[in-house]
Design an enzyme around this catalytic site. Structure first.
Site, PDB file in Angstrom:
ATOM      1  CG  ASP A   1      -1.685   1.182   1.419  1.00  0.00           C
ATOM      2  OD1 ASP A   1      -2.960   1.086   0.954  1.00  0.00           O
ATOM      3  OD2 ASP A   1      -1.325   2.129   2.011  1.00  0.00           O
TER       4      ASP A   1
ATOM      5  CB  THR B   1      -3.742   1.808  -2.237  1.00  0.00           C
ATOM      6  OG1 THR B   1      -3.362   3.234  -2.058  1.00  0.00           O
ATOM      7  CG2 THR B   1      -3.866   1.159  -3.477  1.00  0.00           C
ATOM      8  CG  ASP B   2      -3.554  -2.863   1.215  1.00  0.00           C
ATOM      9  OD1 ASP B   2      -3.339  -3.215  -0.194  1.00  0.00           O
ATOM     10  OD2 ASP B   2      -2.803  -2.918   2.033  1.00  0.00           O
ATOM     11  CG  LEU B   3      -8.630  -0.169   3.759  1.00  0.00           C
ATOM     12  CD1 LEU B   3      -8.762   1.066   4.702  1.00  0.00           C
ATOM     13  CD2 LEU B   3      -9.073  -1.580   4.368  1.00  0.00           C
TER      14      LEU B   3
END
Length: 426
Positions: free
Chosen positions: A166, A198-200
């Protein structure tokens, strides 16, 4: 804090899919993902009623199980071994430990795929092909399979085989170029977002893609491969900032907590904390300075209109900062709400979870847990009137449901399960 009842796959009949117990009560997901983006997707699906079977490494499990402290406290108030990070993204799932590198483990996974609708994975490109667990291999045994791969850079392109994280993607994808204080002010420079955004967001896009693919499957009987990339997501979520650049050719600047085109539209320090003031028009600006006892700042010809305030922001903003600093945060919020100027506090998490609106919406929940007694989590924000997101079961212990799943889905006997455990397969 609300206590949440058990979810859609609890009880003696948990082998069946239950359409009445959630929008996705008829869906089963085999989740091979770890850490955040993939588990965030599968947690969404679990909250919506899907039976999510989380595959973990024997003895170790998801990497985030070791990402502590902090750990959930037990009934005695002492820390358990349940990392808060892991707990945040794995509720509602069943944990099954399988050694994916063993042939027997791979055989078990292929058998499980036949009983599932969705496979979710975030291994490096090509990693699962060596085990016969890639999409092409699995669609041969289940043609209507929805198979979602999450990687840093996607399944093709010159960066496809790079690992993606991320923090790196926030930098590479442009987010940090527009996040942080102005370069000409103290503390200026690029800054990452405080959560792994970004991951989420990749997990959220993956959720949408899985639901779209399931809808297509239900209409046509055709499965498909979903290729989700963190970099793709980061570039896409630049939204208007990306569009502004593409259509103007001008690189945007960092503005910290200020706005490029509106003044005042930023944070200010009060005598006891900070507030946000978002004066979106000249009338709101006038009411703002009048409320602060500085009506002359509205009459000053340099500040009469927003374009002029933007032009003279470096002169105006210090004057406004001095004005705001003279009162408390509560005083300012009361004054500005009374005259219709958009404003709000910058809360720390103590204040967030004590906030009357957050409490009214029941965002803090407690789920029964076998070792911690109960774990505190945040309720899923999706509110569906007919098929609510349940946030029903606490994140599982490592391998908690291994025997249950092997018996239920594959018909394994106690002796067969004991032999698999003896051989280190599960």
């Amino acid at each position: 804090m609300a206590a949440i009842p058990n979810g859609p796959h609890d009880g003696p009949d948990n082998a069946a899919h239950h359409p009445s117990r959630g929008a996705l009560g008829h869906i089963r997901v085999l989740d091979l993902s770890r850490v955040l983006a993939g588990p965030w997707c599968s947690q969404n699906l679990a909250d919506l009623g899907a039976d999510v079977i989380k595959i973990e490494r024997p003895g170790a499990g998801d990497d985030t199980r070791a990402w502590g402290p902090p750990y959930a406290p037990g009934p005695d108030g002492q820390p358990t071994t349940e990392a808060a990070y892991y707990l945040s993204t794995n509720r509602g799932k069943r944990s099954l430990t399988i050694d994916i590198a063993s042939e027997a483990g791979q055989s078990l996974l292929r058998d499980l795929v036949r009983e599932c609708d969705v496979v979710l994975e975030n291994f490096k490109v090509g990693h699962l092909k060596r085990y016969g667990l890639d999409y092409d291999s699995l669609k041969a045994i289940k043609p209507d399979l929805v198979y979602c791969s999450i990687t840093g850079f996607g399944q093709d392109g010159p960066y496809a085989h790079r690992a993606g994280y991320d923090f790196l993607i926030q930098g590479m994808g442009g987010l940090m170029s527009v996040t942080g204080e102005r370069d000409d002010l103290p503390g200026g420079g690029p800054q990452k977002v405080g959560v792994a955004l970004t991951d989420l967001m990749t997990g959220m896009y993956a959720t949408i893609a899985v639901l779209a693919a399931l809808t297509h499957r239900d209409r046509t009987g055709e499965g498909q491969h979903i290729d989700m990339a963190l970099l793709d997501t980061q570039v896409a979520m630049l939204a208007n900032v990306g569009s502004n650049y593409l259509n103007s050719g001008k690189r945007p600047k960092r503005w910290g907590n200020a706005h490029a085109n509106i003044v005042p539209y930023q944070t200010f320090a009060c005598s006891d904390g900070h507030i946000i003031v978002a004066a979106g028009n000249d009338g709101q600006y006038q009411k703002f300075v009048e409320a602060g006892g500085r009506a002359e700042l509205a009459r000053d010809p340099r500040f009469a209109t927003n374009p002029l305030r933007v032009q003279h922001r470096d002169t105006l903003v210090p004057l406004l900062a001095d004005m705001v600093r003279e009162k408390t945060r509560a005083d300012w919020i009361a004054l500005l709400e009374a005259v219709g100027v958009p404003c709000g506090p910058i809360n720390d998490l103590d204040e967030v979870f004590a906030n009357e609106q957050v409490r009214a919406r029941g965002l803090e929940i407690a789920l029964p847990h076998p070792t911690a007694g109960a774990v505190k989590l945040v309720r899923n924000p999706m509110r569906l009137s007919a098929t609510p997101a349940t946030s029903g079961k606490a994140p599982p212990l490592l391998g908690e449901h291994t025997d249950e799943v092997l018996r239920e889905l594959l018909g394994k006997s106690d002796a067969e399960i004991a032999a698999l455990r003896e051989g280190g397969v599960v």
